[in-house]
Design an enzyme around this catalytic site. Structure first.
Site, PDB file in Angstrom:
ATOM      1  N   ASN A   9      41.243  37.136  44.888  1.00 49.39           N
ATOM      2  CA  ASN A   9      40.082  37.726  44.221  1.00 49.39           C
ATOM      3  C   ASN A   9      39.952  37.089  42.840  1.00 49.39           C
ATOM      4  O   ASN A   9      40.758  37.365  41.948  1.00 49.39           O
ATOM      5  CB  ASN A   9      40.263  39.241  44.103  1.00 49.39           C
ATOM      6  CG  ASN A   9      39.122  39.903  43.342  1.00 49.39           C
ATOM      7  OD1 ASN A   9      38.062  39.318  43.142  1.00 49.39           O
ATOM      8  ND2 ASN A   9      39.342  41.134  42.917  1.00 49.39           N
ATOM      9  N   LYS A  11      37.676  37.497  40.639  1.00 49.30           N
ATOM     10  CA  LYS A  11      37.049  38.377  39.648  1.00 49.30           C
ATOM     11  C   LYS A  11      36.002  37.575  38.850  1.00 49.30           C
ATOM     12  O   LYS A  11      35.335  36.725  39.412  1.00 49.30           O
ATOM     13  CB  LYS A  11      38.115  39.034  38.781  1.00 49.30           C
ATOM     14  CG  LYS A  11      39.173  39.752  39.629  1.00 49.30           C
ATOM     15  CD  LYS A  11      40.140  40.561  38.832  1.00 49.30           C
ATOM     16  CE  LYS A  11      41.144  41.229  39.762  1.00 49.30           C
ATOM     17  NZ  LYS A  11      42.067  42.131  39.052  1.00 49.30           N
ATOM     18  N   HIS A  96      36.927  47.974  45.334  1.00 51.12           N
ATOM     19  CA  HIS A  96      37.992  47.492  44.458  1.00 51.12           C
ATOM     20  C   HIS A  96      38.161  48.434  43.265  1.00 51.12           C
ATOM     21  O   HIS A  96      37.197  49.039  42.793  1.00 51.12           O
ATOM     22  CB  HIS A  96      37.660  46.074  43.971  1.00 51.12           C
ATOM     23  CG  HIS A  96      38.790  45.415  43.248  1.00 51.12           C
ATOM     24  ND1 HIS A  96      39.045  45.648  41.916  1.00 51.12           N
ATOM     25  CD2 HIS A  96      39.749  44.545  43.675  1.00 51.12           C
ATOM     26  CE1 HIS A  96      40.102  44.944  41.549  1.00 51.12           C
ATOM     27  NE2 HIS A  96      40.545  44.267  42.594  1.00 51.12           N
ATOM     28  N   GLU A  98      38.454  48.035  40.188  1.00 52.45           N
ATOM     29  CA  GLU A  98      37.607  47.768  39.017  1.00 52.45           C
ATOM     30  C   GLU A  98      36.160  48.181  39.268  1.00 52.45           C
ATOM     31  O   GLU A  98      35.452  48.592  38.345  1.00 52.45           O
ATOM     32  CB  GLU A  98      37.713  46.288  38.638  1.00 52.45           C
ATOM     33  CG  GLU A  98      39.080  45.963  38.043  1.00 52.45           C
ATOM     34  CD  GLU A  98      39.474  44.509  38.183  1.00 52.45           C
ATOM     35  OE1 GLU A  98      38.627  43.686  38.602  1.00 52.45           O
ATOM     36  OE2 GLU A  98      40.643  44.202  37.881  1.00 52.45           O
ATOM     37  N   GLU A 168      45.897  49.020  46.537  1.00 56.45           N
ATOM     38  CA  GLU A 168      46.078  48.640  45.136  1.00 56.45           C
ATOM     39  C   GLU A 168      46.720  49.794  44.376  1.00 56.45           C
ATOM     40  O   GLU A 168      46.059  50.809  44.136  1.00 56.45           O
ATOM     41  CB  GLU A 168      44.736  48.353  44.468  1.00 56.45           C
ATOM     42  CG  GLU A 168      43.895  47.266  45.062  1.00 56.45           C
ATOM     43  CD  GLU A 168      42.604  47.137  44.262  1.00 56.45           C
ATOM     44  OE1 GLU A 168      42.520  46.210  43.452  1.00 56.45           O
ATOM     45  OE2 GLU A 168      41.704  47.982  44.423  1.00 56.45           O
ATOM     46  N   GLY A 174      48.518  46.206  34.954  1.00 58.12           N
ATOM     47  CA  GLY A 174      48.206  46.193  33.527  1.00 58.12           C
ATOM     48  C   GLY A 174      48.712  47.398  32.754  1.00 58.12           C
ATOM     49  O   GLY A 174      48.251  47.662  31.648  1.00 58.12           O
ATOM     50  N   SER A 214      49.826  43.030  41.980  1.00 62.22           N
ATOM     51  CA  SER A 214      50.481  41.974  41.204  1.00 62.22           C
ATOM     52  C   SER A 214      51.511  41.193  42.013  1.00 62.22           C
ATOM     53  O   SER A 214      52.679  41.069  41.622  1.00 62.22           O
ATOM     54  CB  SER A 214      51.136  42.562  39.943  1.00 62.22           C
ATOM     55  OG  SER A 214      50.169  43.156  39.109  1.00 62.22           O
ATOM     56  N   GLY A 235      45.167  38.619  42.432  1.00 62.70           N
ATOM     57  CA  GLY A 235      44.254  38.495  41.299  1.00 62.70           C
ATOM     58  C   GLY A 235      44.532  37.236  40.500  1.00 62.70           C
ATOM     59  O   GLY A 235      44.207  36.121  40.911  1.00 62.70           O
ATOM     60  N   GLY A 236      45.164  37.391  39.336  1.00 66.45           N
ATOM     61  CA  GLY A 236      45.350  36.280  38.414  1.00 66.45           C
ATOM     62  C   GLY A 236      46.036  35.067  39.015  1.00 66.45           C
ATOM     63  O   GLY A 236      45.679  33.920  38.707  1.00 66.45           O
TER      64      GLY A 236
END
Length: 253
Positions: A9, A11, A96, A98, A168, A174, A214, A235-236
């Site tokens: 993802n 984002k 999601h 977010e 998730e 975070g 993560s 993600g990242g």
């Protein structure tokens, strides 16, 4: 046997040139390696057609990060299931964390979107999971149960088998908190049990459940070795091919 999947993802990241470069790098990696899982990406919607053009032989699945609950009309900024189908997208993330946090998504609206996606032959990736307060309050099992039932239990057995679920743990993203592979496995098994109680174990065992908490190159192997974890929603680490490829290789060990 249910699918093993590593999905990235992106984002709201990458300009057009950067997105194209990353897609080309991923495509080269995929062509050069015999991956033991399916590889999907969910880039910003601006780049979906670019991805479909580059991945014209379907080497990599292309998903939107969201889609509308509406079919068409005066819904500025929205993308419909029909639009996604018209560019041969493979599916969409739905619900999601977010989107829930910043755009008031909820389980009922997710249920509508999932039905719309399935009606167009798209694969919905339904995201659920509890917050830090819910986890600390011992509500996590009940929260995930309610999310799963509200969003998915209007589906037929044949429909729900076409859904991918991404758990998730919002509390571990975070916050400085860390979810162990065992904690992730507990919820994945819980979700599968909830589905089995409604649709039967055979149906539940066909549904891929991904972990969205993560996943990184150094923990992918351990996470993917858990019996009810069928891959990751990344993600990242999906924004660098060297990291994303190492996560994909978590299935090769």
């Amino acid at each position: 046997m249910r699918k093993k999947i590593v999905a990235g993802n992106w984002k709201m990241n990458k300009n057009a040139a950067e997105a194209e470069e990353l897609m080309i790098q991923l495509l080269e990696y995929k062509k050069q390696h015999n991956t033991l899982c399916e590889v999907w990406i969910a880039p910003p919607s601006l780049y979906l057609m670019m991805a479909k053009d580059l991945f014209k032989n379907n080497e990599i699945g292309v998903f939107s990060q969201d889609m509308s609950a509406q079919d068409s009309g005066a819904y500025t900024g929205e993308i419909s299931a029909d639009m996604l189908k018209s560019i041969d997208a493979d599916g969409s993330l739905i619900g999601h964390s977010e989107r829930r946090q910043y755009h008031q998504e909820n389980d009922k609206s997710c249920a509508v979107k999932i039905k719309k996606a399935l009606g167009k032959g798209l694969t919905p990736v339904y995201c659920n999971g509890e917050t830090l307060d819910q986890r600390k309050g011992g509500q996590h099992l009940d929260v995930v149960k309610t999310q799963t039932e509200t969003a998915l239990f209007d589906l037929s057995a044949e429909e729900i088998k076409k859904v991918v679920i991404a758990y998730e743990p919002v509390w571990a993203i975070g916050t400085g908190e860390t979810a162990s592979p065992e904690q992730a496995q507990e919820i994945h098994a819980h979700i599968r049990k909830i589905i089995a109680e409604k649709y039967g174990e055979e149906v539940a065992d066909e549904i891929s459940i991904l972990y969205g908490g993560s996943v990184k190159p150094d923990n992918a192997k351990e996470i993917f070795s858990q019996p009810d974890i069928d891959g990751g929603l990344i993600g990242g680490a999906a924004l660098k091919v060297e990291d994303f490829s190492k996560i994909i290789e978590g299935f090769n060990a």
